[in-house]
Scaffold this motif. Structure first.
Motif, short mmCIF file in Angstrom:
data_model
loop_
_atom_site.label_atom_id
_atom_site.label_comp_id
_atom_site.label_asym_id
_atom_site.label_seq_id
_atom_site.Cartn_x
_atom_site.Cartn_y
_atom_site.Cartn_z
N SER A 97 4.70 49.34 1.68
CA SER A 97 5.37 48.46 0.72
C SER A 97 5.43 47.03 1.24
N CYS A 98 5.58 46.86 2.56
CA CYS A 98 5.60 45.51 3.12
C CYS A 98 4.25 44.82 2.96
N THR A 99 3.16 45.53 3.25
CA THR A 99 1.83 44.92 3.10
C THR A 99 1.49 44.72 1.63
N LEU A 100 1.95 45.62 0.76
CA LEU A 100 1.73 45.43 -0.68
C LEU A 100 2.33 44.12 -1.15
N MET A 101 3.51 43.79 -0.64
CA MET A 101 4.22 42.59 -1.10
C MET A 101 3.87 41.34 -0.28
N GLY A 102 2.80 41.43 0.50
CA GLY A 102 2.31 40.24 1.19
C GLY A 102 2.79 40.09 2.62
N GLY A 103 3.52 41.07 3.14
CA GLY A 103 3.95 41.03 4.53
C GLY A 103 2.91 41.65 5.44
N GLU A 161 3.06 44.18 11.44
CA GLU A 161 3.84 43.77 12.61
C GLU A 161 5.30 43.47 12.23
N MET A 162 5.50 42.79 11.10
CA MET A 162 6.88 42.42 10.75
C MET A 162 7.69 43.64 10.32
N ALA A 163 7.02 44.70 9.84
CA ALA A 163 7.72 45.88 9.34
C ALA A 163 7.85 46.99 10.37
N MET A 164 7.07 46.94 11.45
CA MET A 164 7.03 48.08 12.37
C MET A 164 8.38 48.42 13.01
N GLN A 216 14.13 43.63 17.69
CA GLN A 216 12.67 43.67 17.79
C GLN A 216 11.92 43.06 16.61
N THR A 217 12.59 42.82 15.49
CA THR A 217 11.91 42.27 14.32
C THR A 217 11.54 40.81 14.58
N GLN A 218 10.26 40.48 14.39
CA GLN A 218 9.76 39.14 14.67
C GLN A 218 9.24 38.48 13.39
N ASN A 219 9.39 37.16 13.31
CA ASN A 219 8.82 36.35 12.23
C ASN A 219 9.31 36.76 10.85
N VAL A 220 10.58 37.16 10.80
CA VAL A 220 11.23 37.47 9.52
C VAL A 220 12.56 36.71 9.50
N PRO A 221 12.86 35.99 8.41
CA PRO A 221 14.14 35.27 8.35
C PRO A 221 15.33 36.19 8.57
N ALA A 222 16.33 35.68 9.28
CA ALA A 222 17.48 36.51 9.69
C ALA A 222 18.18 37.15 8.50
N GLU A 223 18.25 36.45 7.35
CA GLU A 223 18.98 37.03 6.22
C GLU A 223 18.27 38.27 5.67
N ARG A 224 16.94 38.31 5.79
CA ARG A 224 16.21 39.51 5.35
C ARG A 224 16.48 40.67 6.30
N VAL A 225 16.51 40.39 7.60
CA VAL A 225 16.80 41.44 8.59
C VAL A 225 18.21 41.99 8.35
N LEU A 226 19.15 41.09 8.07
CA LEU A 226 20.52 41.50 7.80
C LEU A 226 20.59 42.39 6.56
N GLN A 227 19.82 42.03 5.53
CA GLN A 227 19.80 42.83 4.30
C GLN A 227 19.24 44.23 4.57
N GLY A 256 10.73 47.62 3.16
CA GLY A 256 9.44 46.97 3.36
C GLY A 256 9.28 45.76 2.47
N GLY A 257 9.70 45.90 1.21
CA GLY A 257 9.65 44.78 0.28
C GLY A 257 10.59 43.66 0.66
N VAL A 258 11.78 44.02 1.13
CA VAL A 258 12.76 43.00 1.55
C VAL A 258 12.20 42.16 2.70
N LEU A 259 11.61 42.82 3.69
CA LEU A 259 11.06 42.12 4.85
C LEU A 259 9.97 41.13 4.44
N ALA A 260 9.21 41.49 3.40
CA ALA A 260 8.11 40.64 2.93
C ALA A 260 8.59 39.53 2.00
N GLY A 261 9.88 39.54 1.63
CA GLY A 261 10.41 38.50 0.77
C GLY A 261 10.15 38.73 -0.70
#
Length: 309
Positions: A69-75, A78-81, A142-153, A207-212
């Protein structure tokens, strides 16, 4: 190891998409990441118990759904692992605890003795607790290159999915319903949309949240996940009746033995299969606006209904 760039190749090959190769390829990445995520340290016994169940194999469907789902939405993978690994940690915790004598009292899981059979009930409870708490730490650190508010969500969504509003609540109603002959379809749906579906939905939506993803796309992903989650449980109920212990990797016929209400007990096998297919069709319809990029998620939906374990 397979390069992560290669994971995008099958998405453009709609007629020849090889789901088996895709699942194998993704599982290799997940397996390596899980192994790295939890090194042995002092006190070794608890880490051994955590690793025993976390690395016991399985389809790795939940982390793969998150990556897809993360790669589907453009993420990216690495950012989702980290979240994908955390989802498998939480799922493993639920299996360890579910197998305990106080719950389903099972001796085998994924073809191996259950955690409490190897390490004792005390360590098994603590291994589940350790995996659950570590899952949230792992996402946060461990989550890299993702805005903090998405990680929090993501952390908030996972906390809800696994708690009394999700998995735990579903398990409580499931335990309360054992041995009762008059369980309604509404109650059965509640049990499984919470006990099984809530975590599956979190896998896809996070996965979608992480990709924005936009809110409307997240709602599509959520409806897709709700449908495959319920279909997954219907198929589980069918397999508990029709499959052998060798095929399942766990004890067969447990639902009947525990006098649990199941979809086949309410509908019969044929109607259960028809209902599961309807749910899969509805799930795939939610993916249509995404076109060929959604082929992996669409193929996973078909896999859920055709699986034999």
């Amino acid at each position: 190891m397979i390069a992560t760039d290669d994971l995008h190749a099958p998405q453009g090959e709609s007629p020849a998409f090889d789901l088996s190769a895709y699942l194998t390829q993704q599982a290799v990445l997940v397996e390596a990441a899980l192994d790295r995520s939890l090194p042995l340290t002092y006190p070794e016994k608890i880490y051994e118990a955590m690793r025993y169940s976390l690395l016991a194999g399985g389809k790795r469907l939940r982390p793969i759904l998150c990556l897809a789902s993360c790669t589907l939405m453009g993420g990216s993978v690495e950012m989702a692992m980290p979240t994908a690994c955390a989802l498998e940690m939480i799922h493993t915790m639920s299996l360890i605890h579910d197998d305990l004598p106080a719950m389903d009292n099972d001796d085998y899981r994924r073809g191996k003795p259950t955690n409490h059979k190897v390490y004792g009930e005390d360590i098994a409870i603590l291994a589940g607790d350790g995996l659950l708490s570590y899952a949230f730490e792992f996402i946060a650190t461990q989550t890299q290159n993702v805005p903090a508010e998405r990680v929090l969500q993501v952390i908030a969504r996972l906390g809800r999915a696994v708690g009394a509003a999700g998995l735990v609540g579903g398990q409580v109603v499931d335990l309360e319903s054992e041995g009762k002959p008059d369980i309604s379809l509404e109650t059965l749906n509640f049990i499984h949309t919470h006990k099984t579906g809530a975590l599956l939905e979190a896998c896809v939506v996070c996965g979608g949240v992480l990709a924005g993803s936009s809110e409307s796309d997240l709602q599509r992903l959520s409806r897709y996940a709700e449908n495959i989650g319920l279909a997954f449980q219907i198929v589980d109920d069918i397999l508990d009746i029709t499959a052998t212990a060798e095929e399942l990797g766990k004890t067969a016929g447990k639902d009947l033995q525990a006098q649990k209400a199941t979809f086949p007990s309410l509908w019969g096998l044929e109607e259960s299969r028809r209902q599961a297919q309807q749910l899969i069709d509805a799930a795939k319809a939610e993916l249509e606006p995404f076109g060929e990029r959604a082929i992996p998620l669409s193929a996973i939906a078909d896999f859920i209904i055709s699986r034999t374990n």
